[in-house]
Design a protein around this motif. Structure first.
Motif, PDB file in Angstrom:
ATOM      1  N   LEU A  59       0.846  -1.192   0.000  1.00 55.05           N
ATOM      2  CA  LEU A  59       0.000   0.000   0.000  1.00 55.05           C
ATOM      3  C   LEU A  59       0.882   1.243   0.000  1.00 55.05           C
ATOM      4  CD1 LEU A  59      -2.636  -0.893   2.729  1.00 55.05           C
ATOM      5  CD2 LEU A  59      -2.878  -1.057   0.262  1.00 55.05           C
ATOM      6  N   ILE A  60       0.375   2.290  -0.581  1.00 52.36           N
ATOM      7  CA  ILE A  60       1.178   3.519  -0.640  1.00 52.36           C
ATOM      8  C   ILE A  60       1.469   4.028   0.781  1.00 52.36           C
ATOM      9  CG2 ILE A  60      -0.736   5.180  -0.842  1.00 52.36           C
ATOM     10  CD1 ILE A  60       0.982   6.527  -3.067  1.00 52.36           C
ATOM     11  N   PHE A  61       0.573   3.714   1.706  1.00 47.29           N
ATOM     12  CA  PHE A  61       0.800   4.145   3.090  1.00 47.29           C
ATOM     13  C   PHE A  61       1.943   3.360   3.728  1.00 47.29           C
ATOM     14  CE2 PHE A  61      -3.416   5.763   2.350  1.00 47.29           C
ATOM     15  CZ  PHE A  61      -3.364   6.993   2.982  1.00 47.29           C
ATOM     16  N   GLU A  62       2.172   2.138   3.232  1.00 44.26           N
ATOM     17  CA  GLU A  62       3.260   1.332   3.791  1.00 44.26           C
ATOM     18  C   GLU A  62       4.607   1.738   3.217  1.00 44.26           C
ATOM     19  OE1 GLU A  62       1.568  -3.043   4.620  1.00 44.26           O
ATOM     20  OE2 GLU A  62       1.101  -2.312   2.613  1.00 44.26           O
ATOM     21  N   THR A  63       4.608   2.135   1.927  1.00 44.49           N
ATOM     22  CA  THR A  63       5.894   2.479   1.318  1.00 44.49           C
ATOM     23  C   THR A  63       6.244   3.950   1.533  1.00 44.49           C
ATOM     24  OG1 THR A  63       4.642   2.714  -0.720  1.00 44.49           O
ATOM     25  CG2 THR A  63       5.978   0.761  -0.509  1.00 44.49           C
ATOM     26  N   GLY A  64       5.214   4.794   1.641  1.00 44.27           N
ATOM     27  CA  GLY A  64       5.479   6.228   1.794  1.00 44.27           C
ATOM     28  C   GLY A  64       6.012   6.550   3.182  1.00 44.27           C
ATOM     29  N   ARG A  65       6.689   7.693   3.260  1.00 45.98           N
ATOM     30  CA  ARG A  65       7.252   8.124   4.549  1.00 45.98           C
ATOM     31  C   ARG A  65       6.617   9.441   4.945  1.00 45.98           C
ATOM     32  NH1 ARG A  65      10.476   6.289   0.921  1.00 45.98           N
ATOM     33  NH2 ARG A  65      10.965   8.359   0.111  1.00 45.98           N
ATOM     34  N   LEU A  66       6.219   9.493   6.208  1.00 54.32           N
ATOM     35  CA  LEU A  66       5.504  10.690   6.661  1.00 54.32           C
ATOM     36  C   LEU A  66       6.338  11.951   6.551  1.00 54.32           C
ATOM     37  CD1 LEU A  66       3.619   9.367   9.799  1.00 54.32           C
ATOM     38  CD2 LEU A  66       2.740   9.778   7.516  1.00 54.32           C
ATOM     39  N   ASP A  67       7.667  11.796   6.663  1.00 53.68           N
ATOM     40  CA  ASP A  67       8.522  12.985   6.674  1.00 53.68           C
ATOM     41  C   ASP A  67       9.039  13.324   5.282  1.00 53.68           C
ATOM     42  OD1 ASP A  67       9.947  10.727   6.407  1.00 53.68           O
ATOM     43  OD2 ASP A  67      11.537  11.248   7.826  1.00 53.68           O
ATOM     44  N   ALA A  68       8.581  12.603   4.261  1.00 57.23           N
ATOM     45  CA  ALA A  68       9.113  12.858   2.916  1.00 57.23           C
ATOM     46  C   ALA A  68       8.057  13.519   2.048  1.00 57.23           C
ATOM     47  CB  ALA A  68       9.529  11.538   2.280  1.00 57.23           C
ATOM     48  N   THR A  69       8.543  14.209   1.026  1.00 57.28           N
ATOM     49  CA  THR A  69       7.607  14.793   0.055  1.00 57.28           C
ATOM     50  C   THR A  69       8.270  14.784  -1.317  1.00 57.28           C
ATOM     51  OG1 THR A  69       6.488  16.791  -0.642  1.00 57.28           O
ATOM     52  CG2 THR A  69       8.369  17.099   0.802  1.00 57.28           C
ATOM     53  N   GLY A  70       7.462  14.653  -2.347  1.00 59.33           N
ATOM     54  CA  GLY A  70       8.012  14.614  -3.695  1.00 59.33           C
ATOM     55  C   GLY A  70       8.172  15.994  -4.301  1.00 59.33           C
ATOM     56  N   VAL A  71       7.664  16.995  -3.642  1.00 55.53           N
ATOM     57  CA  VAL A  71       7.744  18.349  -4.215  1.00 55.53           C
ATOM     58  C   VAL A  71       8.228  19.332  -3.150  1.00 55.53           C
ATOM     59  CG1 VAL A  71       5.992  18.193  -6.024  1.00 55.53           C
ATOM     60  CG2 VAL A  71       5.279  18.623  -3.691  1.00 55.53           C
ATOM     61  N   ASP A  72       8.865  20.368  -3.620  1.00 55.34           N
ATOM     62  CA  ASP A  72       9.290  21.429  -2.697  1.00 55.34           C
ATOM     63  C   ASP A  72       8.295  22.563  -2.807  1.00 55.34           C
ATOM     64  OD1 ASP A  72      11.565  20.124  -1.887  1.00 55.34           O
ATOM     65  OD2 ASP A  72      12.709  20.859  -3.605  1.00 55.34           O
ATOM     66  N   ILE A  73       7.556  22.787  -1.746  1.00 58.08           N
ATOM     67  CA  ILE A  73       6.606  23.903  -1.769  1.00 58.08           C
ATOM     68  C   ILE A  73       7.029  24.888  -0.688  1.00 58.08           C
ATOM     69  CG2 ILE A  73       4.173  24.562  -1.534  1.00 58.08           C
ATOM     70  CD1 ILE A  73       3.412  21.726  -2.257  1.00 58.08           C
ATOM     71  N   ASP A  74       7.078  26.144  -1.063  1.00 57.74           N
ATOM     72  CA  ASP A  74       7.468  27.161  -0.066  1.00 57.74           C
ATOM     73  C   ASP A  74       6.445  27.189   1.063  1.00 57.74           C
ATOM     74  OD1 ASP A  74       9.581  27.826  -1.603  1.00 57.74           O
ATOM     75  OD2 ASP A  74       8.570  29.496  -2.629  1.00 57.74           O
ATOM     76  N   GLU A  75       6.929  27.481   2.244  1.00 51.67           N
ATOM     77  CA  GLU A  75       6.010  27.677   3.373  1.00 51.67           C
ATOM     78  C   GLU A  75       5.032  28.788   3.007  1.00 51.67           C
ATOM     79  OE1 GLU A  75       5.448  26.499   6.575  1.00 51.67           O
ATOM     80  OE2 GLU A  75       6.610  24.803   5.797  1.00 51.67           O
ATOM     81  N   PRO A  76       3.742  28.600   3.221  1.00 52.29           N
ATOM     82  CA  PRO A  76       2.822  29.691   2.867  1.00 52.29           C
ATOM     83  C   PRO A  76       3.029  30.900   3.778  1.00 52.29           C
ATOM     84  CG  PRO A  76       1.676  27.911   3.997  1.00 52.29           C
ATOM     85  CD  PRO A  76       3.086  27.448   3.806  1.00 52.29           C
ATOM     86  N   THR A  77       2.774  32.067   3.230  1.00 49.68           N
ATOM     87  CA  THR A  77       2.870  33.258   4.092  1.00 49.68           C
ATOM     88  C   THR A  77       1.739  33.194   5.118  1.00 49.68           C
ATOM     89  OG1 THR A  77       1.756  34.336   2.266  1.00 49.68           O
ATOM     90  CG2 THR A  77       4.054  34.958   2.624  1.00 49.68           C
ATOM     91  N   CYS A 127       8.914  10.200  -3.450  1.00 50.90           N
ATOM     92  CA  CYS A 127       9.460  11.030  -4.519  1.00 50.90           C
ATOM     93  C   CYS A 127       8.763  10.630  -5.817  1.00 50.90           C
ATOM     94  CB  CYS A 127      10.974  10.889  -4.600  1.00 50.90           C
ATOM     95  SG  CYS A 127      11.527   9.248  -5.011  1.00 50.90           S
ATOM     96  N   GLU A 128       8.927  11.465  -6.846  1.00 52.89           N
ATOM     97  CA  GLU A 128       8.134  11.262  -8.070  1.00 52.89           C
ATOM     98  C   GLU A 128       8.317   9.870  -8.678  1.00 52.89           C
ATOM     99  OE1 GLU A 128       7.751  14.599 -10.726  1.00 52.89           O
ATOM    100  OE2 GLU A 128       7.589  13.232 -12.430  1.00 52.89           O
ATOM    101  N   PRO A 129       9.568   9.366  -8.825  1.00 50.19           N
ATOM    102  CA  PRO A 129       9.676   8.016  -9.422  1.00 50.19           C
ATOM    103  C   PRO A 129       8.983   6.945  -8.585  1.00 50.19           C
ATOM    104  CG  PRO A 129      11.857   8.998  -9.144  1.00 50.19           C
ATOM    105  CD  PRO A 129      10.871   9.979  -8.602  1.00 50.19           C
ATOM    106  N   GLU A 130       9.019   7.089  -7.259  1.00 47.83           N
ATOM    107  CA  GLU A 130       8.347   6.085  -6.421  1.00 47.83           C
ATOM    108  C   GLU A 130       6.835   6.121  -6.632  1.00 47.83           C
ATOM    109  OE1 GLU A 130      11.036   5.659  -2.400  1.00 47.83           O
ATOM    110  OE2 GLU A 130       9.862   7.470  -2.661  1.00 47.83           O
ATOM    111  N   ALA A 131       6.282   7.342  -6.683  1.00 46.74           N
ATOM    112  CA  ALA A 131       4.830   7.468  -6.886  1.00 46.74           C
ATOM    113  C   ALA A 131       4.453   6.910  -8.260  1.00 46.74           C
ATOM    114  CB  ALA A 131       4.415   8.931  -6.775  1.00 46.74           C
ATOM    115  N   MET A 132       5.265   7.257  -9.245  1.00 40.40           N
ATOM    116  CA  MET A 132       5.023   6.786 -10.619  1.00 40.40           C
ATOM    117  C   MET A 132       5.000   5.255 -10.653  1.00 40.40           C
ATOM    118  SD  MET A 132       4.752   8.503 -13.284  1.00 40.40           S
ATOM    119  CE  MET A 132       4.251   7.864 -14.826  1.00 40.40           C
ATOM    120  N   ARG A 133       6.038   4.649 -10.039  1.00 44.94           N
ATOM    121  CA  ARG A 133       6.138   3.178 -10.079  1.00 44.94           C
ATOM    122  C   ARG A 133       4.985   2.535  -9.325  1.00 44.94           C
ATOM    123  NH1 ARG A 133      12.430   3.309  -8.807  1.00 44.94           N
ATOM    124  NH2 ARG A 133      13.083   3.919 -10.910  1.00 44.94           N
TER     125      ARG A 133
END
Ligand SMILES: Cc1ncc(COP(=O)(O)O)c(C=O)c1O
Length: 515
Positions: free
Chosen positions: A34-52, A73-79
């Motif tokens: 499951l994506i919840f098993e492979t994904g990591r809570l502290d990781a993200t595939g994109v860099d988004i600036d902190e909102p003002t 990360c993007e390749p992991e999500a893609m796969r």
């Protein structure tokens, strides 16, 4: 990660793989957690600036903590999604004999046409002057559907077969109300063999459902209809060809009976693929009939994707059709958007229907031509009968030697002494690389196996399917129970406990406590 014996721990999901491999993979057939098993809570595939910083107006509704979305990360999500997509069985991957669903090949020409920018990139709120071509296509498709059905009008906006049923029954309800009989005619007749959507639709529109028994030959007789007709009947919903794969031979007499009694004839036209170009429902006395464009005209079907279920209406019901509709006047084509001042029952969809499906259906119709459509029906019926006669020395048919239409129905009498069930047989087909046929439907046949090959299978493909089913049937009759009871053995997952899955479904994944 190493376990307490110093051996690497298997990746998530691998322990259920039953493959004997470390990864759980079966060569190039990848295990997928499951994506919840492979994904990591502290990781993200994109860099988004902190909102003002901003002043939230959510008050107590504001999120109180982390929501625990998995980060990849993007390749992991893609796969992840590509691997999951490979688990799908599809008509592009193999013969898909799911009776009542008409899983036929979708010619790529249709796809090409649907992707033309003038069709794919338009918006339903664009000015009418800029979408004249699209409206022209809708109009041409509607005219063609009127020709093949022999009916007076078409409502194009319904978005699936069941939605078309709703449209037709709402038109019937409006017509009955306009006659001042709304309070008196509250019953809809539905044969026992009907698709479940028929009684559900009648009930949703506010009618009560009175069943009509299916005869010993798998069809409905005019006599059985007459026996349950009365002044309280608003309509009958009859499927033709019916869900047993048989042409309703008394359909003309049934239409007469219902009309004499002051009711309307709704025909479930989902199986139009078997008769298109051969018989026109309008000539049989039908008042309303939906056509599953996604079945008959080969737009992709299943998976919850967009469908289209235009409804053909007789002259008696045409005034009650929903809006919008396309009309031609001196200035070109325009849309009638409002029901004001007309008997139309109103609007049932936000816009004009599924444009992409319309394009695909018209491409299918034009590329086949009238003779090609007729041949498609003939080939669909031929394929089903080829399977029927190739298997009927081993498997039992509920209605004897009678030729079928586009789908062939077997029952489970032939399995009686084997200790095996229809479900066991279907599961063994998965090991052979086939999606099983429809099982246990229609309900009027015990242990039903409903096979619909469609016209798009080659003889070689049908022969392989037949040989596979013969091999399985001989194996079942020879008492080789383990081939069935253990099936599927080769699928990514073994057989589920279907009762438990239905009674105690686990619908939510919960994160295991840290070790
Ligand atoms: C006989 C019959 N009626 C109605 C429907 C409902 O059509 P849909 O799935 O598009 O809602 C189907 C679906 O295949 C069908 O086979």
């Amino acid at each position: 990660m190493l376990n307490s014996q110093g051996r690497p721990t298997q990746p998530p999901g691998a322990s259920t793989g039953e493959t004997g491999t470390f990864t759980g993979n079966r060569a190039l057939d990848m295990e997928e957690a499951l994506i919840f098993e492979t994904g990591r809570l502290d990781a993200t595939g994109v860099d988004i600036d902190e909102p003002t910083p901003f002043r939230s107006r959510l008050g107590p509704h504001a999120r109180q903590g982390e929501i625990g979305l998995p980060g990849l990360c993007e390749p992991e999500a893609m796969r992840h999604y590509v691997r999951l997509s490979r688990r799908n069985y599809s008509i592009d991957g193999g013969l898909y004999p799911l009776g009542s669903c008409t899983m036929k090949h979708n010619p790529r020409l249709n796809e090409r046409m649907a992707r033309l920018p003038g069709f794919a990139d338009i918006h339903p709120l664009q000015p009418i002057s800029t979408i004249q071509g699209a409206l022209g296509l809708i109009d041409e498709l509607a005219t063609t559907l009127m020709t093949v059905t022999g009916m007076a009008a078409i409502a194009m906006s319904p978005k699936a077969g069941a939605h078309g049923e709703l449209c037709g029954m709402m038109a019937i309800k409006a017509a009955i109300a306009a006659r001042g009989e709304g309070a008196a005619r509250t019953v809809v007749l539905v044969p026992e063999s009907a698709h479940g959507t028929n009684p559900a639709t009648a009930a949703l529109v506010g009618f009560s459902v009175r069943p009509v028994p299916t005869g010993a030959d798998g069809t409905v007789s005019a006599q059985a209809v007459r026996a349950v007709l009365g002044p309280d009947v608003a309509a009958i919903m009859l499927t033709n060809p019916n869900t047993c794969g048989l042409f309703e031979r008394e359909i003309g007499a049934i239409a007469e009976a219902i009309h004499e009694a002051g009711g309307y004839f709704y025909c479930d036209g989902a199986n139009f693929n078997a008769i298109m170009g051969k018989t026109r429902p309008g000539d049989l006395g039908v008042d309303a009939m939906h056509i599953n464009l996604h079945k008959t005209f080969s737009t992709p079907h299943g998976g919850g994707g967009p469908g289209a279920g235009p409804v053909a209406l007789s002259a008696a019901l045409a005034p009650f059709a929903p809006v919008p509709s396309v009309v031609a006047d001196g200035a070109g084509l325009r849309l009638v958007e409002h029901a004001r001042g007309s008997p139309s029952f109103g609007r049932m969809t936000a816009f004009h229907g599924q444009m992409g499906m319309f394009v695909r259906a018209l491409a299918f119709i034009l590329s086949h031509g009238g003779d090609g459509l007729r041949q498609a029906s003939e080939d669909a019926v031929l394929s089903a009968n080829y399977i029927r006669v190739s298997l009927n020395d081993l498997m039992s048919s509920p209605y004897g030697e009678r030729p079928c239409m586009h789908e062939v129905l077997f029952d489970d009498r032939w399995l009686k002494d084997t200790g095996l069930t229809t479900l066991d047989f279907a599961k063994a087909m998965i090991d052979e690389g086939y999606h099983p046929m429809t099982v246990y439907f229609p309900l009027v046949v015990h242990g039903a196996m409903l096979i619909e090959p469609t016209e798009s299978e080659s003889k070689a493909s049908l022969d392989l399917f037949i040989m596979t089913l013969r091999d399985l049937a001989l194996s079942a009759l020879a008492g080789e129970r383990e081939r069935f009871e253990a099936a599927p053995r080769l699928a990514p997952r073994r057989r589920l406990d279907e009762t438990r899955a239905a009674r105690q479904p686990i619908l939510r994944w919960t994160r295991p406590a840290p070790a």
